[in-house]
Scaffold this active site. Structure first.
Site, PDB file in Angstrom:
ATOM      1  CG  ASP A  18      76.488  12.423  39.113  1.00 27.00           C
ATOM      2  OD1 ASP A  18      76.347  11.398  38.124  1.00 27.00           O
ATOM      3  OD2 ASP A  18      75.781  13.417  39.071  1.00 27.00           O
ATOM      4  CE  LYS A 104      73.544  13.002  37.189  1.00 25.54           C
ATOM      5  NZ  LYS A 104      74.123  14.287  37.473  1.00 25.54           N
ATOM      6  CB  CYS A 143      73.182  13.200  41.529  1.00 23.21           C
ATOM      7  SG  CYS A 143      73.489  15.132  40.628  1.00 23.21           S
TER       8      CYS A 143
END
Ligand code: VGL
Ligand code: ZN
Length: 203
Positions: A18, A104, A143
């Site tokens: 991310d 995601k 994450c």
């Protein structure tokens, strides 16, 4: 935390979590000092690329009405809306053309902090005979934490890139606690030196 020495080898993959505009300064969900991971990750990326090892990049990829957004009672400001600039990878991140992108939390009614949650990451890794993962990126306490937990419970050996993660730290200490949690579960800490030293010693 004492980094362990390790050389990268066949069966290893790099997972960049991310590293998207919205998580950096100027973005909608700023991770303090998030930009600092970018040059460090670029060095890991070149280490993996030079050794012809696979690089994966996960991205938060939300629809505009995602359930994690405050407008819907979720805990976050709108961020990483699919197709917007905030959702793009940070331009300075030097992902190779061969990197596999894993999107995601792309459905409105489901959030996912782990790169394994609702994606084909596990399948892609098995397909490439990967069994050790080097994981870094943003954010340590969300994450990265959940991706590492899932990786460990799926049977991967995990190396946590302790110099290439940063935390949101909504509560002071969240990042430190997340690192403790990952190490307690069996992730092993590495930094650029402990990876590069080990692998360049072979050359
Ligand atoms: C993340 C908060 C909300 C992350 C994603 O990538 O760590 N954090 N969505
Ligand atoms: Zn999100």
């Amino acid at each position: 935390v004492d980094p362990v020495s390790v050389s990268v080898q066949a069966g290893d993959a790099l997972i960049v979590v991310d590293v998207q505009n919205d998580f950096l300064s100027g973005g909608n969900l700023r991770v303090p000092a998030g930009e600092e991971v970018v040059p460090v990750l670029n060095r890991y990326i070149s280490e993996f690329s030079h050794n012809h090892l696979p690089v994966f990049a996960t991205r938060d990829w939300h629809p505009p009405d995602h359930c994690s957004f405050s407008a819907r009672g979720g805990g976050w400001p709108p961020h990483c809306v699919a197709g917007t600039r905030g959702a793009e990878f940070v331009p300075e991140l030097a992902l190779p053309e061969t990197a596999t992108i894993i999107s995601k939390a792309a459905r409105a009614e489901q959030d996912a902090y782990s790169g394994f949650d609702g994606t084909n990451l596990h399948r892609e890794l098995r397909h490439r005979d990967v069994h050790r993962l080097f994981i870094g990126g943003l954010a340590t306490d969300y994450c990265v934490l959940n991706t590492v937990r899932d990786a460990l419970s799926s049977g991967y050996e995990v190396f946590l890139l302790i110099d290439a993660i940063r935390a949101v730290d909504l509560k002071a200490g969240d990042g430190v606690r997340a690192v403790d949690d990952m190490l307690r579960r069996g992730a092993r800490p590495v930094d650029l030196q402990s990876v590069a030293t080990a692998s360049s010693a072979e050359n």
